[in-house]
Design a protein around this motif. Structure first.
Motif, PDB file in Angstrom:
ATOM      1  N   LYS A 105       0.864  -1.179   0.000  1.00 36.68           N
ATOM      2  CA  LYS A 105       0.000   0.000   0.000  1.00 36.68           C
ATOM      3  C   LYS A 105       0.899   1.227   0.000  1.00 36.68           C
ATOM      4  CE  LYS A 105      -3.239   1.511   3.510  1.00 36.68           C
ATOM      5  NZ  LYS A 105      -4.181   1.004   4.489  1.00 36.68           N
ATOM      6  N   ALA A 106       0.655   2.150  -0.910  1.00 33.91           N
ATOM      7  CA  ALA A 106       1.505   3.347  -0.959  1.00 33.91           C
ATOM      8  C   ALA A 106       0.879   4.433  -0.098  1.00 33.91           C
ATOM      9  CB  ALA A 106       1.689   3.812  -2.399  1.00 33.91           C
ATOM     10  N   GLU A 107       1.087   4.299   1.192  1.00 34.55           N
ATOM     11  CA  GLU A 107       0.594   5.320   2.116  1.00 34.55           C
ATOM     12  C   GLU A 107       1.669   5.561   3.156  1.00 34.55           C
ATOM     13  OE1 GLU A 107      -3.412   4.922   3.720  1.00 34.55           O
ATOM     14  OE2 GLU A 107      -2.747   5.980   5.515  1.00 34.55           O
ATOM     15  N   VAL A 108       2.082   6.797   3.306  1.00 36.77           N
ATOM     16  CA  VAL A 108       3.177   7.097   4.224  1.00 36.77           C
ATOM     17  C   VAL A 108       2.823   8.304   5.082  1.00 36.77           C
ATOM     18  CG1 VAL A 108       4.979   6.172   2.722  1.00 36.77           C
ATOM     19  CG2 VAL A 108       4.299   8.557   2.490  1.00 36.77           C
ATOM     20  N   GLN A 109       3.487   8.356   6.205  1.00 35.53           N
ATOM     21  CA  GLN A 109       3.291   9.454   7.135  1.00 35.53           C
ATOM     22  C   GLN A 109       4.659   9.951   7.578  1.00 35.53           C
ATOM     23  OE1 GLN A 109       1.201   9.408  11.116  1.00 35.53           O
ATOM     24  NE2 GLN A 109      -0.231   8.264   9.859  1.00 35.53           N
ATOM     25  N   PHE A 110       4.820  11.248   7.698  1.00 31.93           N
ATOM     26  CA  PHE A 110       6.081  11.790   8.214  1.00 31.93           C
ATOM     27  C   PHE A 110       5.788  13.145   8.842  1.00 31.93           C
ATOM     28  CE2 PHE A 110       5.571  13.088   3.819  1.00 31.93           C
ATOM     29  CZ  PHE A 110       5.846  14.446   3.857  1.00 31.93           C
ATOM     30  N   ARG A 111       6.793  13.717   9.478  1.00 31.54           N
ATOM     31  CA  ARG A 111       6.629  15.057  10.055  1.00 31.54           C
ATOM     32  C   ARG A 111       7.658  15.972   9.425  1.00 31.54           C
ATOM     33  NH1 ARG A 111       5.398  12.819  15.942  1.00 31.54           N
ATOM     34  NH2 ARG A 111       7.658  12.661  16.071  1.00 31.54           N
ATOM     35  N   THR A 112       7.202  17.116   8.926  1.00 32.13           N
ATOM     36  CA  THR A 112       8.097  18.003   8.203  1.00 32.13           C
ATOM     37  C   THR A 112       8.312  19.312   8.939  1.00 32.13           C
ATOM     38  OG1 THR A 112       8.477  19.062   6.077  1.00 32.13           O
ATOM     39  CG2 THR A 112       6.213  18.954   6.800  1.00 32.13           C
ATOM     40  N   ARG A 113       9.360  20.021   8.534  1.00 38.24           N
ATOM     41  CA  ARG A 113       9.652  21.368   9.029  1.00 38.24           C
ATOM     42  C   ARG A 113       9.241  22.346   7.952  1.00 38.24           C
ATOM     43  NH1 ARG A 113      15.695  19.942  10.509  1.00 38.24           N
ATOM     44  NH2 ARG A 113      15.467  19.451  12.699  1.00 38.24           N
ATOM     45  N   LEU A 114       8.475  23.362   8.322  1.00 36.36           N
ATOM     46  CA  LEU A 114       8.091  24.374   7.347  1.00 36.36           C
ATOM     47  C   LEU A 114       8.516  25.735   7.862  1.00 36.36           C
ATOM     48  CD1 LEU A 114       4.528  23.041   6.431  1.00 36.36           C
ATOM     49  CD2 LEU A 114       6.629  22.749   5.137  1.00 36.36           C
ATOM     50  N   ALA A 115       9.263  26.489   7.040  1.00 37.93           N
ATOM     51  CA  ALA A 115       9.811  27.776   7.458  1.00 37.93           C
ATOM     52  C   ALA A 115       8.742  28.855   7.495  1.00 37.93           C
ATOM     53  CB  ALA A 115      10.937  28.173   6.520  1.00 37.93           C
ATOM     54  N   GLN A 116       7.740  28.724   6.657  1.00 37.35           N
ATOM     55  CA  GLN A 116       6.696  29.745   6.548  1.00 37.35           C
ATOM     56  C   GLN A 116       5.482  29.124   5.858  1.00 37.35           C
ATOM     57  OE1 GLN A 116       7.896  32.688   3.595  1.00 37.35           O
ATOM     58  NE2 GLN A 116       9.334  31.233   2.754  1.00 37.35           N
ATOM     59  N   THR A 117       4.427  29.938   5.728  1.00 39.49           N
ATOM     60  CA  THR A 117       3.244  29.473   5.009  1.00 39.49           C
ATOM     61  C   THR A 117       3.638  29.135   3.578  1.00 39.49           C
ATOM     62  OG1 THR A 117       1.769  30.767   6.383  1.00 39.49           O
ATOM     63  CG2 THR A 117       0.961  30.173   4.194  1.00 39.49           C
ATOM     64  N   GLN A 118       3.284  27.961   3.122  1.00 40.72           N
ATOM     65  CA  GLN A 118       3.725  27.537   1.798  1.00 40.72           C
ATOM     66  C   GLN A 118       2.923  26.337   1.303  1.00 40.72           C
ATOM     67  OE1 GLN A 118       7.596  25.373   1.960  1.00 40.72           O
ATOM     68  NE2 GLN A 118       7.598  26.153   4.043  1.00 40.72           N
ATOM     69  N   LYS A 119       3.279  25.913   0.107  1.00 34.23           N
ATOM     70  CA  LYS A 119       2.561  24.829  -0.534  1.00 34.23           C
ATOM     71  C   LYS A 119       3.419  23.563  -0.506  1.00 34.23           C
ATOM     72  CE  LYS A 119       0.401  24.757  -4.945  1.00 34.23           C
ATOM     73  NZ  LYS A 119       0.269  25.608  -6.088  1.00 34.23           N
ATOM     74  N   LEU A 120       2.794  22.462  -0.129  1.00 37.45           N
ATOM     75  CA  LEU A 120       3.454  21.153  -0.208  1.00 37.45           C
ATOM     76  C   LEU A 120       2.972  20.486  -1.481  1.00 37.45           C
ATOM     77  CD1 LEU A 120       3.379  19.148   3.140  1.00 37.45           C
ATOM     78  CD2 LEU A 120       5.373  19.984   1.909  1.00 37.45           C
ATOM     79  N   ILE A 121       3.877  19.831  -2.174  1.00 41.54           N
ATOM     80  CA  ILE A 121       3.532  19.167  -3.428  1.00 41.54           C
ATOM     81  C   ILE A 121       4.015  17.727  -3.358  1.00 41.54           C
ATOM     82  CG2 ILE A 121       3.778  19.216  -5.945  1.00 41.54           C
ATOM     83  CD1 ILE A 121       4.772  22.249  -5.314  1.00 41.54           C
ATOM     84  N   ALA A 122       3.149  16.788  -3.707  1.00 46.16           N
ATOM     85  CA  ALA A 122       3.541  15.381  -3.745  1.00 46.16           C
ATOM     86  C   ALA A 122       3.355  14.877  -5.164  1.00 46.16           C
ATOM     87  CB  ALA A 122       2.689  14.564  -2.782  1.00 46.16           C
ATOM     88  N   VAL A 123       4.384  14.215  -5.689  1.00 45.62           N
ATOM     89  CA  VAL A 123       4.313  13.647  -7.032  1.00 45.62           C
ATOM     90  C   VAL A 123       4.586  12.152  -6.931  1.00 45.62           C
ATOM     91  CG1 VAL A 123       5.346  13.597  -9.340  1.00 45.62           C
ATOM     92  CG2 VAL A 123       5.028  15.782  -8.172  1.00 45.62           C
ATOM     93  N   ALA A 124       3.693  11.347  -7.489  1.00 44.47           N
ATOM     94  CA  ALA A 124       3.884   9.895  -7.483  1.00 44.47           C
ATOM     95  C   ALA A 124       4.234   9.441  -8.890  1.00 44.47           C
ATOM     96  CB  ALA A 124       2.612   9.199  -7.022  1.00 44.47           C
TER      97      ALA A 124
END
Lengths: 147, 109
Positions: A105-124
């Motif tokens: 199953k391609a499902e993952v979880q992680f915790r990220t650091r974000l410097a400011q308000t921004q957009k996260l992009i995921a490409v499979a």
């Protein structure tokens, strides 16, 4: 005296402006696109990827993110790779996964650091080479880059 | 400092054949992103866990490449499909090429 004072004020303002600019110096959306393009060739289409993250992250030091890709994981059809990037951090890359069909199953979880308000992009990237993407804007109250 | 780095791994001990089980793992690591400055204003050099390899019975399941944008004490969760009893092995590697391994046995009934 007045002139001297105004000059000082002007240079002080310039210094503040420079400090603000330096603080915001992060990856631009273009750099982020370039980073993603370097990982996976082609143009991703919207869909199949789900990106779950809080709409407002109070603390940018650890923002929980879940990414899942709608796909079977068999020898003939599976998710080969998953790339996550952020467009307002000092570096665009966040995390890269390379799956084998054994993942189930391609499902993952992680915790990220974000410097400011921004957009996260995921490409499979699927094993047939097709690319799918999802993106999500996350508002950050306190940035997490340790400035 | 590197002595207190400890990977933790949580997986179910038993599963049915073909079950897709969730794996949760955490490694206590500061993940210095190379941008932070210390009290003297000197940049703290980058030192992050940059890779995690997951294998089940020595067959690769997942390769993860971590960037400085991953939070300190990285926590990751993902899935693995188990067809037979075996050992799940996770190997973390950091910028100094130090590595830590965690293993867990899964019995398939």
């Amino acid at each position: 005296m007045t002139r001297l004072a105004s000059l000082t004020r002007r240079s002080a303002l310039a210094a503040i402006a420079a400090a603000i600019a330096a603080r915001n110096a992060g990856a631009t959306p273009d750099e982020t696109r370039a980073w993603l393009a370097a990982q996976a060739k082609g143009t991703p289409r919207e869909g199949r990827v789900t990106l779950k993250a809080p709409e407002i992250a109070e603390n940018g030091n650890a923002v929980p993110v879940t990414v899942s890709v709608e796909s079977e994981m068999s020898e003939t059809s599976y998710v080969k790779a998953l790339y996550v990037a952020a467009d307002g951090n000092p570096n665009p890359g966040v995390i890269t996964y390379e799956f084998t069909p054994l993942a189930g199953k391609a499902e993952v979880q992680f915790r990220t650091r974000l410097a400011q308000t921004q957009k996260l992009i995921a490409v499979a990237q699927m094993n047939d080479g097709s690319l799918w993407m999802a993106s999500r804007e996350i508002k950050v109250t306190i940035g997490g880059c340790g400035g | 400092m590197s002595d207190d780095i400890k990977p933790r791994l949580r997986v179910p001990a038993t599963a049915t054949k073909g079950e897709v089980v969730e794996v949760k793992t955490l490694v206590t690591h500061p993940m210095e992103n190379g941008l932070r400055k210390d009290a003297d204003g000197k940049v703290v050099p980058r030192l992050i866990v940059n890779a995690l390899k997951v294998a089940y019975n020595d067959k690769p399941v997942l390769d993860v490449k971590l960037e400085p944008a991953i939070a300190a004490n990285p926590f990751l969760s993902f899935f693995v499909r188990v067809e037979e009893s075996g050992t799940l092995r996770l190997t973390w590697t950091d910028d100094r090429s130090q590595s830590w391994t965690a293993e867990s046995r899964i019995e398939v009934s």
